[in-house]
Design a protein around this motif. Structure first.
Motif, PDB file in Angstrom:
ATOM      1  N   ASN A 162      12.537  -4.040  -2.636  1.00 16.44           N
ATOM      2  CA  ASN A 162      11.134  -3.979  -3.039  1.00 16.44           C
ATOM      3  C   ASN A 162      10.429  -5.236  -2.543  1.00 16.44           C
ATOM      4  O   ASN A 162      11.045  -6.128  -1.945  1.00 16.44           O
ATOM      5  CB  ASN A 162      11.010  -3.807  -4.561  1.00 16.44           C
ATOM      6  N   ARG A 186      23.239   3.242  -5.953  1.00 23.63           N
ATOM      7  CA  ARG A 186      22.489   2.922  -4.737  1.00 23.63           C
ATOM      8  C   ARG A 186      21.333   1.999  -5.095  1.00 23.63           C
ATOM      9  O   ARG A 186      20.759   2.083  -6.182  1.00 23.63           O
ATOM     10  CB  ARG A 186      21.949   4.195  -4.083  1.00 23.63           C
ATOM     11  N   GLU A 200      17.682  -0.169  -3.438  1.00 24.39           N
ATOM     12  CA  GLU A 200      16.678  -0.261  -2.391  1.00 24.39           C
ATOM     13  C   GLU A 200      15.894  -1.547  -2.577  1.00 24.39           C
ATOM     14  O   GLU A 200      15.816  -2.096  -3.676  1.00 24.39           O
ATOM     15  CB  GLU A 200      15.749   0.941  -2.411  1.00 24.39           C
ATOM     16  N   ARG A 229      12.419   3.275   5.584  1.00 22.84           N
ATOM     17  CA  ARG A 229      13.678   3.870   5.128  1.00 22.84           C
ATOM     18  C   ARG A 229      14.358   4.732   6.191  1.00 22.84           C
ATOM     19  O   ARG A 229      15.516   4.501   6.536  1.00 22.84           O
ATOM     20  CB  ARG A 229      13.433   4.700   3.866  1.00 22.84           C
ATOM     21  N   ASP A 285       9.299  -0.895   3.078  1.00 23.54           N
ATOM     22  CA  ASP A 285       9.644   0.491   2.781  1.00 23.54           C
ATOM     23  C   ASP A 285      10.024   1.319   4.004  1.00 23.54           C
ATOM     24  O   ASP A 285       9.937   2.546   3.972  1.00 23.54           O
ATOM     25  CB  ASP A 285       8.501   1.169   2.032  1.00 23.54           C
ATOM     26  N   MET A 308      18.279   2.852  -7.182  1.00 18.07           N
ATOM     27  CA  MET A 308      17.703   4.106  -6.704  1.00 18.07           C
ATOM     28  C   MET A 308      18.242   5.280  -7.522  1.00 18.07           C
ATOM     29  O   MET A 308      19.306   5.175  -8.154  1.00 18.07           O
ATOM     30  CB  MET A 308      18.060   4.334  -5.237  1.00 18.07           C
TER      31      MET A 308
END
Length: 391
Positions: free
Chosen positions: A116, A112, A114, A229, A227, A52
């Motif tokens: 997918n 960081r 994230e 978040r 996604d 990220m």
């Protein structure tokens, strides 16, 4: 130039002002004290994870893989996007730290990540989490490795290559959102309609949502998204279809809202919350049915005239007694037929009606005083109200 020529490497020759001496001495001290030199870290990301931007939204590495962020203090770092691997030439360990009253030097690289959609591939290994944060492979585990095998190579205090060391591989439990569309007939049986699509919206705020997605699904279809978040409350809604009712289930319970719980603790740990399964049901509305009550009038002795006789329709009970106010009135046609306006039925059941003629005042005319009890039985057939008459 002389210092650079006699230094073991050009990087070990320093030219500085008095303001720079403290940092230079710290670096030199780190080289002297540290039992690690020429350290290099190879850090591949796990399948289903990406780097990220930093907290300010800036990338950590440019398109050429060179570091442009501020996620480490010493050495050089680069990123290979094809293999999703960070390579860090650490350099000297110069940052001081005290652990259990003992002085050490260290360096740290932070970034960081994230998830997918690659993480949804069934081939991606799953794990349970151990007390130290690492994972144990388990086909039904809810955790995923954030990294591949991250390796440190270095030279020891004697300047010899030491055996490589592997870092512990952390595992995390991402929260997936699965949206499922279920289409039903009026009796609750699951059906399909390849031509019919429904727009399902999920958002975390009614007026200014940070998360706002619409999923267009047909009957029997589903989608899983990675996604989610923001740690927040979410609401699901659907664009209404005039022929269907809509209802929602969240993880098996009736409702259209759910919450995502924020990680907590130190070190930061995920909340342990499970995935979110949103089922959106559309049940076919029962279509109303209608019935037209008709009759005929016979006149003896002369020609029947149009609108000569009046007939009334009343609600009744099963015994033939009038049970309410007049429903309708009508008159005969020239051929003697008559009919009431269609009666609309929206609820299945048994209904009773009474038909009677209104006596007139013509001299010499004998009027029919008969009353006719009509029984109407209404059932649902293929989602439509079907009234049937019994006399």
């Amino acid at each position: 130039m002389v210092l650079r020529d006699i230094a073991s490497t050009p990087a070990h020759a320093y030219k500085a002002s008095t303001d720079d001496l403290e940092a230079i001495f710290s670096t030199i001290a780190g080289s002297i004290i540290s039992s690690i030199s020429d350290a290099e870290v190879t850090d591949p990301l796990g399948p289903g994870f990406d780097i990220m931007p930093d907290a300010g939204g800036d990338p950590l590495f440019n398109a050429d893989g060179q570091s442009v962020g501020v996620n480490f203090a010493a050495g050089e770092a680069s990123y290979d996007a094809l293999s999703k691997t960070i390579s860090w030439n650490v350099g000297a360990l110069s940052a001081p730290i005290t652990v259990e009253s003992q002085p050490y030097h260290y360096e740290r690289l932070t970034y960081r990540i994230e998830i997918n959609d690659e993480i949804l591939d069934p081939s991606v290994a799953r794990f349970t989490r151990n007390s130290d944060g690492s994972g144990t492979a388990a086909a039904d585990g809810d955790f995923y490795r954030t990294n591949g095998t991250t390796t440190l190579t270095y030279k020891n205090a004697a300047g010899l290559a030491a055996a490589p060391m592997n870092f512990p591989i952390p595992v995390v439990n991402p929260i997936f959102l699965k949206v499922i569309k279920i289409l039903q007939d009026a009796d609750g049986n699951v059906i399909t309609d390849p031509e019919l699509s429904f727009a399902i919206r999920v958002r975390n705020d009614a007026t200014n949502p940070e998360y706002d997605r619409t999923f267009n699904l047909k009957s029997g279809e589903s989608v899983t998204t990675t996604d989610l978040r923001p740690a927040a409350s979410y609401i699901a809604s659907e664009t209404l279809h005039p022929d269907y009712y809509v209802s929602y289930e969240i993880n098996g319970s009736t409702g259209s809202s759910f919450s995502v719980i924020a990680p907590s603790g130190s070190p930061l740990m995920d909340s342990g919350q499970g995935d979110i399964e949103l089922k959106v049901f559309n049940k076919k509305k029962i279509q109303p049915g209608s019935l037209t009550l008709t009759g005929s009038k016979t006149l003896l002795g002369r020609q029947l005239q149009q609108n000569e006789f009046t007939f009334r329709l009343y609600p009744a009970n099963s015994s033939g007694d009038i049970s309410g106010a007049l429903l309708q009135s009508t008159q005969n046609a020239a051929d003697g037929s008559f009919s009431f306006a269609p009666i609309l039925f929206t609820v299945a059941g048994t209904y009773y009606y009474l038909i009677k003629e209104v006596p007139g005042s013509e001299i010499g005319m004998t009027y029919d005083g008969s009353e006719y009890l009509i029984t109407v039985t209404v059932t649902v057939v293929n989602g439509v109200m079907q009234p049937q008459i019994t006399y």
